[in-house]
Write an enzyme that holds these catalytic residues in place. Structure first.
Site, PDB file in Angstrom:
ATOM      1  N   CYS A   1       1.132  -2.914  15.490  1.00  5.90           N
ATOM      2  CA  CYS A   1       1.172  -2.501  14.086  1.00  5.90           C
ATOM      3  C   CYS A   1       0.574  -3.597  13.207  1.00  5.90           C
ATOM      4  O   CYS A   1       0.962  -4.764  13.298  1.00  5.90           O
ATOM      5  CB  CYS A   1       2.624  -2.236  13.687  1.00  5.90           C
TER       6      CYS A   1
ATOM      7  N   GLU B   1       0.823  -1.198   0.000  1.00  7.92           N
ATOM      8  CA  GLU B   1       0.000   0.000   0.000  1.00  7.92           C
ATOM      9  C   GLU B   1       0.866   1.260   0.000  1.00  7.92           C
ATOM     10  O   GLU B   1       1.996   1.248   0.466  1.00  7.92           O
ATOM     11  CB  GLU B   1      -0.935   0.004   1.219  1.00  7.92           C
TER      12      GLU B   1
ATOM     13  N   CYS C   1       6.110  -5.730  15.677  1.00  7.86           N
ATOM     14  CA  CYS C   1       5.552  -4.861  16.720  1.00  7.86           C
ATOM     15  C   CYS C   1       4.059  -5.200  16.848  1.00  7.86           C
ATOM     16  O   CYS C   1       3.332  -5.173  15.851  1.00  7.86           O
ATOM     17  CB  CYS C   1       5.735  -3.389  16.363  1.00  7.86           C
TER      18      CYS C   1
ATOM     19  N   CYS D   1       3.602   8.516   1.460  1.00  8.05           N
ATOM     20  CA  CYS D   1       4.088   7.546   2.436  1.00  8.05           C
ATOM     21  C   CYS D   1       4.287   6.225   1.692  1.00  8.05           C
ATOM     22  O   CYS D   1       3.316   5.645   1.203  1.00  8.05           O
ATOM     23  CB  CYS D   1       3.042   7.426   3.548  1.00  8.05           C
TER      24      CYS D   1
ATOM     25  N   CYS E   1       6.320  -7.081   7.027  1.00 10.32           N
ATOM     26  CA  CYS E   1       7.405  -6.605   7.892  1.00 10.32           C
ATOM     27  C   CYS E   1       7.757  -7.714   8.875  1.00 10.32           C
ATOM     28  O   CYS E   1       6.875  -8.438   9.341  1.00 10.32           O
ATOM     29  CB  CYS E   1       6.973  -5.358   8.661  1.00 10.32           C
TER      30      CYS E   1
ATOM     31  N   CYS F   1      -1.225   5.451  10.180  1.00 12.86           N
ATOM     32  CA  CYS F   1      -0.014   4.793  10.654  1.00 12.86           C
ATOM     33  C   CYS F   1      -0.349   3.472  11.310  1.00 12.86           C
ATOM     34  O   CYS F   1      -1.211   3.412  12.182  1.00 12.86           O
ATOM     35  CB  CYS F   1       0.706   5.656  11.684  1.00 12.86           C
TER      36      CYS F   1
HETATM   37  N1  SAH Z   1       9.238   0.216  10.246  1.00 11.62           N
HETATM   38  C1  SAH Z   1       9.355   1.641  10.260  1.00 11.62           C
HETATM   39  C2  SAH Z   1       8.396   2.370   9.349  1.00 11.62           C
HETATM   40  C3  SAH Z   1       6.958   1.908   9.250  1.00 11.62           C
HETATM   41  S1  SAH Z   1       5.803   2.266  10.513  1.00 11.62           S
HETATM   42  C4  SAH Z   1       9.222   2.148  11.663  1.00 11.62           C
HETATM   43  O1  SAH Z   1       8.945   1.364  12.553  1.00 11.62           O
HETATM   44  O2  SAH Z   1       9.442   3.328  11.889  1.00 11.62           O
HETATM   45  C5  SAH Z   1       5.483   3.976  10.517  1.00 11.62           C
HETATM   46  C6  SAH Z   1       5.120   4.478  11.905  1.00 11.62           C
HETATM   47  O3  SAH Z   1       3.790   4.069  12.313  1.00 11.62           O
HETATM   48  C7  SAH Z   1       6.057   3.987  12.980  1.00 11.62           C
HETATM   49  O4  SAH Z   1       6.374   5.061  13.809  1.00 11.62           O
HETATM   50  C8  SAH Z   1       5.197   2.979  13.706  1.00 11.62           C
HETATM   51  O5  SAH Z   1       5.661   2.718  15.002  1.00 11.62           O
HETATM   52  C9  SAH Z   1       3.858   3.638  13.668  1.00 11.62           C
HETATM   53  N2  SAH Z   1       2.747   2.766  13.988  1.00 11.62           N
HETATM   54  C10 SAH Z   1       2.654   1.438  13.803  1.00 11.62           C
HETATM   55  N3  SAH Z   1       1.467   0.979  14.207  1.00 11.62           N
HETATM   56  C11 SAH Z   1       0.774   2.044  14.654  1.00 11.62           C
HETATM   57  C12 SAH Z   1      -0.536   2.217  15.173  1.00 11.62           C
HETATM   58  N4  SAH Z   1      -1.364   1.190  15.300  1.00 11.62           N
HETATM   59  N5  SAH Z   1      -0.928   3.466  15.514  1.00 11.62           N
HETATM   60  C13 SAH Z   1      -0.101   4.520  15.345  1.00 11.62           C
HETATM   61  N6  SAH Z   1       1.142   4.421  14.856  1.00 11.62           N
HETATM   62  C14 SAH Z   1       1.583   3.192  14.510  1.00 11.62           C
END
Ligand code: SAH
Length: 350
Positions: free
Chosen positions: A119, A92, A116, A105, A112, A332
């Site tokens: 996410c 996406e 986490c 973005c 990934c 995000c």
């Molecule tokens: N892997 C990279 C980039 C992708 S995620 C990283 O971790 O930075 C982009 C951002 O969205 C990151 O800051 C991540 O922690 C955040 N993110 C992931 N899941 C989220 C959620 N459910 N709500 C808000 N931010 C989230």
């Protein structure tokens, strides 16, 4: 790397293009390159190139991305694409218009591996790395849609961990910088905190912005929220951020998704300030977006503001980010393309 994927039109550098165009007048390379990058056009629309050559180029250099769906939100100011890659994996891309800028973005991987829990991409697991061409084409396609609202900023905050796919990610950064004309200050690489990757970025030849998804300022909590912290704990991460700032003279930014009663307390803000202040890092706050695989909720507006004020009082700059596209799962952490599709396929296969 799959050779099929590597053959898409934005994967070739100028030398490779020159080889494809061997036997043609020398100026053709520049003509096609300019059409693809500066103008961002379809190969078959390059009317200054003879038709037979255009057709040959289209057939040997396919697009990397086929649009599956395009969804808009926020009064048309947020647009999310779901793309099919040539081998069937899905990714996406999100385009966000703001009054003063337009930001794309991009995804750097299909899926990934960082896992986490909060996410959606992390919940769905890893498919494969993207090629440079697959990353660049996301921007070209979004820019075409943006039209007069020039795309000014690129953030590597879509699916995937960009520093885990360093080579292709960095080739894409160069292509965006050198050929699409996006300045290093307008390019942001966001990482979960892969220390060796940050070191590589520190030694790299363009001072892009570095965003670190911190989310917790002590190892016990960060180990839980961001599992890679067990391999690269906070002291190593912070040292790597200090070095990045010293060498590139760029301020690091910390991303902090506020999770109700998990990392949004006054003590969390105090701990974060201890890390951010000496680095003069900027903090981006965003209430956690809901995802199917994570039970906890984002902090209330009130809590978000209190957290920001606490940082402010501790001498740390913080901005509250709006959650764009949350109703179309474009915000995000909500990108999880392909996962639902896979579930459907598995069920069908039974
Ligand atoms: N892997 C990279 C980039 C992708 S995620 C990283 O971790 O930075 C982009 C951002 O969205 C990151 O800051 C991540 O922690 C955040 N993110 C992931 N899941 C989220 C959620 N459910 N709500 C808000 N931010 C989230």
């Amino acid at each position: 790397m799959g050779s099929a994927a590597a053959q898409s039109r934005y994967d070739l550098d100028r030398d490779a293009f020159a080889k494809v165009l061997a036997g043609e007048p020398a100026y053709r390379v520049e003509q096609v390159w300019d059409g693809l990058y500066r103008q961002g056009r379809e190969l078959d629309q390059l009317t200054n190139v003879p038709k037979t050559l255009r057709h040959r180029l289209v057939s040997i250099l396919p697009t990397a991305l086929t649009e599956v769906t395009r969804t808009t939100a926020d009064d048309g100011q947020t647009i999310k694409w779901l793309w099919d890659l040539r081998d069937g994996h899905r990714i996406e891309t999100v385009l966000m218009h703001y009054p003063d800028r337009s930001t794309v973005c991009v995804s750097s991987q299909a899926g990934c591996a960082m896992a986490c829990g909060f996410c959606a991409t992390g919940q769905a697991g890893f498919d494969r790395h993207l090629t440079a061409g697959e990353i660049v084409e996301q921007v070209v396609r979004a820019r075409r849609e943006a039209g007069d609202r020039r795309v000014s900023n690129i953030v590597f905050m879509g699916m995937g961990e960009p520093l885990a796919n360093f080579g292709p990610m960095w080739s894409a950064v160069h292509r965006l910088h050198d050929d699409l004309g996006i300045g290093a200050r307008h390019l942001t690489v966001s990482t979960v905190g892969l220390v060796p990757g940050i070191k590589r970025l520190t030694a790299a030849d363009l001072p892009v912005n570095l965003a670190v998804s911190l989310h917790a300022a002590n190892d016990a909590l960060r180990n839980r929220l961001v599992p890679i912290n067990r391999r690269y704990p906070l002291d190593q991460l912070i040292t790597a951020c200090e070095d990045y700032t010293t060498v590139t003279r760029r301020r690091v930014s910390f991303e902090w998704a506020l999770i109700a009663d998990v990392n949004d307390r006054f003590s969390d803000a105090e701990e974060l300030a201890e890390i951010a202040r000496p680095l003069r890092a900027h903090v981006n706050l965003i209430p956690l977006n809901a995802t199917p695989g994570y039970p906890t909720e984002g902090s209330s507006r009130n809590r978000v503001m209190r957290f920001r004020d606490a940082l402010d009082e501790a001498g740390v700059n913080a901005t509250v980010r709006d959650t764009r596209g949350s109703d179309i799962d474009a915000a995000c952490g909500q990108l999880r393309a392909g996962h639902e599709a896979k579930v459907v396929l598995t069920e069908r296969a039974r």
